[in-house]
Design an enzyme around this catalytic site. Structure first.
Site, mmCIF file in Angstrom:
data_model
loop_
_atom_site.group_PDB
_atom_site.id
_atom_site.type_symbol
_atom_site.label_atom_id
_atom_site.label_comp_id
_atom_site.label_asym_id
_atom_site.label_seq_id
_atom_site.Cartn_x
_atom_site.Cartn_y
_atom_site.Cartn_z
ATOM 1 N N ASN A 8 97.763 64.516 -41.375
ATOM 2 C CA ASN A 8 96.611 65.080 -40.685
ATOM 3 C C ASN A 8 96.075 66.264 -41.499
ATOM 4 O O ASN A 8 96.806 67.201 -41.801
ATOM 5 C CB ASN A 8 97.018 65.523 -39.279
ATOM 6 N N ARG A 19 86.380 80.713 -45.164
ATOM 7 C CA ARG A 19 85.452 81.236 -46.151
ATOM 8 C C ARG A 19 84.376 80.193 -46.413
ATOM 9 O O ARG A 19 84.584 79.002 -46.201
ATOM 10 C CB ARG A 19 86.167 81.545 -47.480
ATOM 11 N N HIS A 44 90.713 64.851 -37.063
ATOM 12 C CA HIS A 44 90.246 64.939 -35.676
ATOM 13 C C HIS A 44 88.982 65.798 -35.689
ATOM 14 O O HIS A 44 89.049 67.018 -35.543
ATOM 15 C CB HIS A 44 91.321 65.575 -34.791
ATOM 16 N N ARG A 46 86.190 67.638 -34.241
ATOM 17 C CA ARG A 46 85.759 68.127 -32.931
ATOM 18 C C ARG A 46 84.278 68.514 -32.973
ATOM 19 O O ARG A 46 83.732 68.772 -34.043
ATOM 20 C CB ARG A 46 86.632 69.301 -32.502
ATOM 21 N N HIS A 51 87.347 72.684 -37.797
ATOM 22 C CA HIS A 51 88.217 72.373 -38.942
ATOM 23 C C HIS A 51 87.568 71.224 -39.714
ATOM 24 O O HIS A 51 86.786 71.488 -40.624
ATOM 25 C CB HIS A 51 89.658 72.080 -38.532
ATOM 26 N N GLU A 76 90.827 60.577 -35.023
ATOM 27 C CA GLU A 76 91.169 60.886 -33.638
ATOM 28 C C GLU A 76 90.001 61.584 -32.964
ATOM 29 O O GLU A 76 89.245 62.307 -33.604
ATOM 30 C CB GLU A 76 92.371 61.843 -33.573
ATOM 31 N N THR A 106 93.974 72.265 -29.233
ATOM 32 C CA THR A 106 94.652 71.103 -29.797
ATOM 33 C C THR A 106 94.948 70.114 -28.681
ATOM 34 O O THR A 106 94.853 70.453 -27.495
ATOM 35 C CB THR A 106 95.956 71.519 -30.521
ATOM 36 N N HIS A 200 102.487 65.129 -32.999
ATOM 37 C CA HIS A 200 102.351 66.500 -32.505
ATOM 38 C C HIS A 200 103.673 67.248 -32.672
ATOM 39 O O HIS A 200 104.690 66.898 -32.072
ATOM 40 C CB HIS A 200 101.911 66.570 -31.040
ATOM 41 N N ASP A 201 103.625 68.269 -33.512
ATOM 42 C CA ASP A 201 104.752 69.180 -33.740
ATOM 43 C C ASP A 201 106.019 68.471 -34.215
ATOM 44 O O ASP A 201 107.138 68.888 -33.906
ATOM 45 C CB ASP A 201 105.031 70.014 -32.490
ATOM 46 N N GLY A 223 100.366 67.025 -38.988
ATOM 47 C CA GLY A 223 99.492 67.982 -39.655
ATOM 48 C C GLY A 223 100.094 69.358 -39.764
ATOM 49 O O GLY A 223 100.407 69.845 -40.852
ATOM 50 N N HIS A 224 100.306 70.026 -38.620
ATOM 51 C CA HIS A 224 100.720 71.421 -38.637
ATOM 52 C C HIS A 224 102.061 71.608 -39.353
ATOM 53 O O HIS A 224 102.187 72.441 -40.263
ATOM 54 C CB HIS A 224 100.819 71.962 -37.211
#
Length: 250
Positions: A8, A19, A44, A46, A51, A76, A106, A200-201, A223-224
């Site tokens: 992700n 920036r 994803h 949004r 992002h 997503e 999220t 997720h996580d 991702g994270h």
């Protein structure tokens, strides 16, 4: 066969957007991830483009088509009209529908498949005309009734929301409880012919227990945790570490 890894890119895009500069490059790091063995890329987009930007989608599509034609693009999002138009233009291999409010930071819950069955069925039917695989975001403790409703939408897969499991990183007993819930939901989905993804996580540390309990897991979208890992090991190293975690003995 180990679950496939889709990287992700949202966290990378969020850092870029701090920036008015083109780095870190979303496509550049996506290229490194795919070259290191990732099976696909996830975004994803949004509505506020905080992002991933809408302009990123054709660039990621071109990266995969031109350099990694065996890889998959997974998009997503909540199925607004604008989102559906983005998907139809980008023609991803997979679309993951999530029940996010636009203001959510999220994704943090799965669909109520019973309440949203008719709406989801119409969206799934529309998007399948693009040739995409359809996956629906699913609570870790979804009931059999909910999973049956997911099946009747015509979706190909559900994606297990693993946030509560990831939150148990410092509590092995609670983590084991969450694994049991995820496993039960995955079993119900597989019994009805649905494929199972997860996301997720997820981390290098918590993936082995998940793939041991859900050995037929098709794909994880990360991702994270992977981006955090890349700050230490580089994107190439992070992808290799996550792939090794997915290949842990089951």
């Amino acid at each position: 066969m180990p679950a496939k890894l889709s990287v992700n890119l949202n966290a990378i895009a969020m850092l870029r957007n701090r920036r008015d500069l083109p780095w870190p490059s979303v496509t550049g790091l996506g290229r490194i991830a795919l070259a290191a063995g990732a099976h696909g890329l996830t975004v994803h987009p949004r509505p506020d483009q905080r992002h991933i930007r809408f302009t990123d989608l054709p660039e990621i599509r071109a990266l995969i088509d031109d350099e990694f034609p065996q890889a998959e693009f997974n998009i997503e999002g909540y199925p607004t009209g604008d989102f559906l138009a983005l998907v139809e233009a980008a023609e991803p291999e997979q679309v993951t529908l999530v029940p996010d409010d636009p203001e959510q930071p999220t994704s943090d819950h799965g669909w109520d498949f019973v309440a949203n069955r008719d709406m989801l069925k119409a969206i799934v039917t529309r998007l399948k005309r693009t040739g995409a695989r359809l996956s629906l975001f699913c609570d870790p403790d979804a009931s059999e009734e909910q999973i049956e409703a997911a099946r009747t939408t015509g979706a190909d897969r559900v994606e297990l929301y693993t946030g509560p499991y990831g939150a148990c990183y410092d509590d092995p007993a609670k983590a084991a409880e969450q694994i049991a819930l995820l496993g039960k939901t995955a079993d119900a989905a597989h019994a009805l012919g649905l494929g199972v993804n997860a996301g997720h996580d997820l981390t290098v540390d918590n993936l082995p227990a998940l793939v041991k309990r859900v050995p037929d897991l098709a794909e994880v979208s990360i991702g994270h945790g992977l981006t955090a890992d890349a700050l230490i090991h580089g994107m190439d190293g992070a992808v290799r570490r996550f792939r090794s975690a997915l290949e842990a003995p089951r």
